[in-house]
Design a protein around this motif. Structure first.
Motif, PDB file in Angstrom:
ATOM      1  N   GLN A 237       0.836  -1.194   0.000  1.00  0.00           N
ATOM      2  CA  GLN A 237       0.000   0.000   0.000  1.00  0.00           C
ATOM      3  C   GLN A 237       0.873   1.247   0.000  1.00  0.00           C
ATOM      4  O   GLN A 237       1.716   1.431   0.879  1.00  0.00           O
ATOM      5  CB  GLN A 237      -0.937   0.022   1.200  1.00  0.00           C
ATOM      6  CG  GLN A 237      -1.972   1.144   1.144  1.00  0.00           C
ATOM      7  CD  GLN A 237      -2.955   1.094   2.297  1.00  0.00           C
ATOM      8  OE1 GLN A 237      -2.585   0.795   3.426  1.00  0.00           O
ATOM      9  NE2 GLN A 237      -4.228   1.394   2.019  1.00  0.00           N
TER      10      GLN A 237
ATOM     11  N   GLY B 164      -2.041   7.002  -2.767  1.00  0.00           N
ATOM     12  CA  GLY B 164      -2.525   7.210  -4.126  1.00  0.00           C
ATOM     13  C   GLY B 164      -2.650   5.950  -4.965  1.00  0.00           C
ATOM     14  O   GLY B 164      -3.282   5.971  -6.010  1.00  0.00           O
ATOM     15  N   GLN B 165      -2.043   4.857  -4.531  1.00  0.00           N
ATOM     16  CA  GLN B 165      -2.099   3.607  -5.295  1.00  0.00           C
ATOM     17  C   GLN B 165      -3.067   2.592  -4.708  1.00  0.00           C
ATOM     18  O   GLN B 165      -3.399   1.592  -5.338  1.00  0.00           O
ATOM     19  CB  GLN B 165      -0.709   2.959  -5.364  1.00  0.00           C
ATOM     20  CG  GLN B 165       0.294   3.759  -6.167  1.00  0.00           C
ATOM     21  CD  GLN B 165      -0.055   3.785  -7.637  1.00  0.00           C
ATOM     22  OE1 GLN B 165      -0.410   2.783  -8.226  1.00  0.00           O
ATOM     23  NE2 GLN B 165       0.011   4.978  -8.223  1.00  0.00           N
ATOM     24  N   GLY B 166      -3.472   2.807  -3.510  1.00  0.00           N
ATOM     25  CA  GLY B 166      -4.381   1.841  -2.906  1.00  0.00           C
ATOM     26  C   GLY B 166      -3.669   0.544  -2.576  1.00  0.00           C
ATOM     27  O   GLY B 166      -2.448   0.457  -2.552  1.00  0.00           O
ATOM     28  N   LEU B 167      -4.477  -0.471  -2.346  1.00  0.00           N
ATOM     29  CA  LEU B 167      -3.940  -1.781  -2.006  1.00  0.00           C
ATOM     30  C   LEU B 167      -3.597  -2.541  -3.282  1.00  0.00           C
ATOM     31  O   LEU B 167      -4.454  -2.807  -4.112  1.00  0.00           O
ATOM     32  CB  LEU B 167      -4.975  -2.576  -1.210  1.00  0.00           C
ATOM     33  CG  LEU B 167      -5.106  -2.244   0.266  1.00  0.00           C
ATOM     34  CD1 LEU B 167      -6.379  -2.816   0.840  1.00  0.00           C
ATOM     35  CD2 LEU B 167      -3.914  -2.781   1.028  1.00  0.00           C
TER      36      LEU B 167
ATOM     37  N   PHE C  48      -2.251  -6.013  -4.783  1.00  0.00           N
ATOM     38  CA  PHE C  48      -2.127  -7.416  -4.422  1.00  0.00           C
ATOM     39  C   PHE C  48      -0.786  -7.971  -4.888  1.00  0.00           C
ATOM     40  O   PHE C  48      -0.403  -7.842  -6.049  1.00  0.00           O
ATOM     41  CB  PHE C  48      -3.281  -8.190  -5.061  1.00  0.00           C
ATOM     42  CG  PHE C  48      -3.210  -9.675  -4.917  1.00  0.00           C
ATOM     43  CD1 PHE C  48      -2.893 -10.472  -5.999  1.00  0.00           C
ATOM     44  CD2 PHE C  48      -3.479 -10.279  -3.694  1.00  0.00           C
ATOM     45  CE1 PHE C  48      -2.840 -11.842  -5.882  1.00  0.00           C
ATOM     46  CE2 PHE C  48      -3.421 -11.649  -3.561  1.00  0.00           C
ATOM     47  CZ  PHE C  48      -3.099 -12.442  -4.664  1.00  0.00           C
TER      48      PHE C  48
ATOM     49  N   LEU D 136       1.122  -5.147   3.931  1.00  0.00           N
ATOM     50  CA  LEU D 136       0.042  -5.704   4.737  1.00  0.00           C
ATOM     51  C   LEU D 136      -0.155  -7.175   4.442  1.00  0.00           C
ATOM     52  O   LEU D 136      -0.097  -7.613   3.290  1.00  0.00           O
ATOM     53  CB  LEU D 136      -1.260  -4.953   4.456  1.00  0.00           C
ATOM     54  CG  LEU D 136      -1.303  -3.503   4.919  1.00  0.00           C
ATOM     55  CD1 LEU D 136      -2.393  -2.731   4.194  1.00  0.00           C
ATOM     56  CD2 LEU D 136      -1.525  -3.429   6.423  1.00  0.00           C
TER      57      LEU D 136
END
Lengths: 113, 111
Positions: free
Chosen positions: A37, A40-43, A45, A90
């Protein structure tokens, strides 16, 4: 029931080094997913492990790898660190069946200098 | 392309001022829609799972609803402690169990 734990919580490395992050899932959970994370890019995967096998993989270079042990604990490794790898990493665990929710750990804040 | 879009990107409310956050998706074969709350520097905290259109879930001041193409997170009489980023994720058939995540709505509730 204890939650997802991640170690270490904070890490500072220099470019070119490698790093290993650890995740212990909720007891009884067999699936562990890893995310990156950044603002500005978010999560994003990275990959998912289920019963010691990589079940899914995101679009990250081969420098990012992971594994899962027989007790469901998981590690992810990043080799040849780059400045852009600085992020919150995360880990999330779930039962592993389709459609079930993921429970996240507190994350590991990695800073690459 | 399968997508999850959250709006607005940011929302500022006064304490007690109710509002709604939106999560729209363009996937077929929805198997589950998830709402999470994330505080700065922490991991997302699971809030709700919705599986089918018409379903509703409630928890304290939060209520999540689902239609065929979007979900709403309604916040009733919010308090400053509700300030956080709210994330939405979708799991759909044929994606091998991967979740598609929205970018989140950053909510600030002023006292």
């Amino acid at each position: 029931k204890a939650g997802v734990t991640q170690t270490p919580r904070y890490l500072i490395k220099t470019r070119g080094q490698q790093v290993t992050l650890s995740c212990s899932p909720i007891s009884g959970h067999r699936s562990v997913s890893w995310y990156q994370q950044t603002p500005g890019q978010g999560l994003q995967f990275l990959f998912e492990y289920f019963s010691e096998t990589q079940r899914n993989k995101g679009n990250f270079p081969g420098r990012f790898s992971g594994r899962q042990f027989s007790n469901s604990r998981s590690e992810m490794n990043v080799s040849t660190l780059e400045l852009g790898d600085s992020a919150l990493y995360l880990c999330a665990s779930s039962g592993g069946t389709g459609g079930d929710e993921q429970y996240f750990g507190p994350g590991t804040r990695l800073t690459v200098t | 392309e399968d997508q999850v879009t959250q709006s607005p990107e940011a929302l500022r409310l006064q304490e007690g001022e109710s509002s709604s956050l939106n999560c729209s998706y363009t996937v077929s074969g929805l198997r589950g829609l998830f709402w999470y709350r994330q505080d700065p520097g922490k991991g997302p905290e699971f809030l709700f799972t919705l599986y089918s259109a018409g379903e509703e879930k409630e928890k304290e001041r939060l209520k999540a609803t689902l239609t065929k193409k979007e979900s709403f997170l309604h916040i009733t009489a919010p308090k400053p402690e509700d300030s956080a980023t709210y994330l939405c994720a979708v799991h759909f058939a044929g994606n091998n169990r991967k979740l598609i995540w929205g970018l989140g709505t950053s909510l600030a509730v002023n006292p």
